[in-house]
Structures are given as C-alpha cells and as structure tokens.
Design a protein around this motif. Sequence first.
Motif, PDB file in Angstrom:
ATOM      1  N   LYS A   1      -6.217  -3.828  -6.186  1.00  0.00           N
ATOM      2  CA  LYS A   1      -5.072  -3.773  -5.918  1.00  0.00           C
ATOM      3  C   LYS A   1      -5.184  -1.852  -5.451  1.00  0.00           C
ATOM      4  CE  LYS A   1      -1.368  -5.167  -8.607  1.00  0.00           C
ATOM      5  NZ  LYS A   1      -0.291  -5.155  -9.121  1.00  0.00           N
ATOM      6  N   GLN A   2      -6.033  -1.259  -5.633  1.00  0.00           N
ATOM      7  CA  GLN A   2      -7.038  -0.170  -5.429  1.00  0.00           C
ATOM      8  C   GLN A   2      -7.448  -0.609  -3.932  1.00  0.00           C
ATOM      9  OE1 GLN A   2      -8.351   2.535  -9.062  1.00  0.00           O
ATOM     10  NE2 GLN A   2      -8.988   4.223  -7.279  1.00  0.00           N
TER      11      GLN A   2
ATOM     12  N   GLU B   1      -5.912  -1.314  -0.919  1.00  0.00           N
ATOM     13  CA  GLU B   1      -5.578  -0.104  -0.506  1.00  0.00           C
ATOM     14  C   GLU B   1      -6.823   0.605   0.667  1.00  0.00           C
ATOM     15  OE1 GLU B   1      -4.159   4.493  -1.372  1.00  0.00           O
ATOM     16  OE2 GLU B   1      -3.445   3.347  -2.615  1.00  0.00           O
TER      17      GLU B   1
ATOM     18  N   ASP C   1       1.700   5.362  -3.049  1.00  0.00           N
ATOM     19  CA  ASP C   1       1.940   3.929  -4.164  1.00  0.00           C
ATOM     20  C   ASP C   1       3.433   3.938  -3.989  1.00  0.00           C
ATOM     21  OD1 ASP C   1       2.508   2.447  -6.001  1.00  0.00           O
ATOM     22  OD2 ASP C   1       1.216   4.633  -7.716  1.00  0.00           O
TER      23      ASP C   1
ATOM     24  N   ARG D   1       5.370   1.764  -6.048  1.00  0.00           N
ATOM     25  CA  ARG D   1       6.036   0.767  -7.897  1.00  0.00           C
ATOM     26  C   ARG D   1       7.132   1.069  -8.136  1.00  0.00           C
ATOM     27  NH1 ARG D   1      -0.102   0.666 -10.176  1.00  0.00           N
ATOM     28  NH2 ARG D   1      -0.254   2.016  -8.817  1.00  0.00           N
TER      29      ARG D   1
ATOM     30  N   ASP E   1       3.505  -2.822  -3.004  1.00  0.00           N
ATOM     31  CA  ASP E   1       3.027  -0.908  -4.134  1.00  0.00           C
ATOM     32  C   ASP E   1       2.161  -0.705  -3.911  1.00  0.00           C
ATOM     33  OD1 ASP E   1       3.530  -3.099  -6.945  1.00  0.00           O
ATOM     34  OD2 ASP E   1       1.343  -4.065  -6.624  1.00  0.00           O
ATOM     35  N   THR E   2       1.945  -0.461  -2.359  1.00  0.00           N
ATOM     36  CA  THR E   2       1.451   0.079  -1.894  1.00  0.00           C
ATOM     37  C   THR E   2       1.984   0.246   0.004  1.00  0.00           C
ATOM     38  OG1 THR E   2      -1.222   0.323  -3.266  1.00  0.00           O
ATOM     39  CG2 THR E   2      -0.924   1.334  -0.918  1.00  0.00           C
TER      40      THR E   2
END
Length: 176
Positions: A7-8, A11, A30, A32, A39-40
Amino acid sequence: MAVKKSKQTLEEVAVAALEDIKAQDIVALDVRKLTALYDTLVIASASSARQTKALAQHVRDKLKEAGAAIVGVEGEEGGEWVLVDAGDIVVHVMQPPIRAYYNLEELWSPPVPQRFPVRKPEAATKTSTKASKKPVAKKMAVKKTARKTVAKKPTVRKTVTKKTAVKKTARKMAAD
C-alpha cells in the motif's frame, strides 16, 4: 503474473504520477482509523479541466502498472473533480475552487484534541469580593436608569388622572 505492491508503494506511485504532470498541493492522508473503505486518500489540485483529466488518466495508468485494480473513475466528463478509486487508495484531482469549497483535508484529517482550561474555584479573598461587588454596582446603576425611564412615562398616568378629575367634577355638577 502481476505482483501486487504494498500500500505504501501504491501511495508513492500515485504521488509520483501526480508530480509527473505538475499537480499542485499534493496531500496524502492515512485514513485507516477513520474508515474501513480504503487506507489512503490522496488529494491534488490541477489548474484546468484538461489537466485534471490528464492527471487522473496518468494516475490510473501508473496504478494499473503497479498492480492495483482500478475499481472506478468518476467525474472525467466535467473535469472539475475526478476521483480515481483503486481499492486501498483513492485519488482526488480537483480544481482549486472546488477543492477549497469541499475542503476534504479537514474532513478526512484526524480530529485535533482540544484542551479546555481547568477552572479553579474562587477563593474567599478580598479581591474576589471586590470583583463581585463591581458588577452588582453596575446592575444597580442599570436599575436606576431603568427607574428614571419609567418615571419619565407619567404622561399616561396624568391623562388618566385628568379624565377621572373631569368625571368627578362632572358628577359634582350633575349632583348640584
């Protein structure tokens, strides 16, 4: 077989794609703790409808290359606000007036804890009694001015008393 990146990195891919076409004021949040939908949240500004559409298309293409499944794209017809939904990450590309109006950063940012001052009970000191007497003196002054204004309204009373005096004299004359 395409390998889905973390996920990072999705992003980072989205932000890099926005920077490639000169997006302005890029913000990644963020979310969450605020929602289970994604999530983002990435928000960026574009200077025109054409740039908004181009940014959204470029982000969509780069996220597909990174292995993200594009769930949907909304708002490409108008070009004022385009949303790219890639499941765990959602990218909003907006023109500045629309972005200022909806203010998504404030809506999706975690609440800032507020501190309220603790009130201390007033101690029975000479200063506190003096402070409490001053407002009373002001209240009394207000009452006195209110009485003066009431005292200035006796014209209604005088007319009533004149009418009764006229009636009394009329009765006396009729009795004689």
